[in-house]
Design an enzyme around this catalytic site. Sequence first.
Site, PDB file in Angstrom:
ATOM      1  CB  SER A   1      44.575  46.913  52.615  1.00 21.68           C
ATOM      2  OG  SER A   1      43.367  46.811  51.850  1.00 21.68           O
TER       3      SER A   1
ATOM      4  CE1 TYR B   1      41.264  43.438  55.858  1.00 25.76           C
ATOM      5  CE2 TYR B   1      41.151  45.538  54.463  1.00 25.76           C
ATOM      6  CZ  TYR B   1      41.622  44.232  54.689  1.00 25.76           C
ATOM      7  OH  TYR B   1      42.551  43.724  54.083  1.00 25.76           O
TER       8      TYR B   1
END
Length: 242
Positions: free
Chosen positions: A134, A147
Amino acid sequence: MTRVAVVTGGGSGLGREMALALAGAGFQVWVTGRTEDKLRETVALGEGRVELAVLDVADGGAVRRFFGGLERVDVLVNNAGTGSPAAAVQDVREEDWRQVVDTNLTGSFLCAQAAYDVMLRQDPKGGRIINNGSISAHVPRPQGIAYTASKHAISGLTKGLELEGRAHGITACQIDIGNASTAMTARMEQGVLQPDGSIAVEPTFDPKIVADFVVQIAQLPTSVAVPTLTVMAAGMPYVGRG
């Protein structure tokens, strides 16, 4: 010889696009996920080249049983992942933290470990592991510490797999994706919190582009390594975020 690919989190979004693109490129594809109905939708679109397995990647026993039943794995795409409710550090619930880390990090390790074992035993041995990283593997978003931490850890996992795989023809790649247009990023088009406290709409891009990159990497010989790849919507707040 038919090449075999496994895509975790293949019931929707990026996972579905990756699985269908790999099937279209001639791979026999297994999609895994926790929701059978969604997986069946992917299978129906796969023109006979996609099979499903209901699987929670955080369940080590289930992961080992699934991979233990495969004769070969040429490509593993560790795509399954989750987030948690937006919260300031002091408000993050322990159970939310653990769910994110268990799925995003531990699940990716368990699947990589099990696929690695198959890759070592198959003939010819070797293979490729592609981890869905990501933009958050590099820079955080506000109120998303679980996250962010999990995706930073994916970078270490990818490097460790790549290092130890050298002697066995196993390569590892991390694709860091920014704002591919899926259900998970629909909120970007409504405006999301920025580091300066403002709310801003962010651009998104077609997830099929990510799937095309996955196919290109999957088709490379294992003598070629692609340690990292970043693909994102042009103009999103990444360079200079914060």
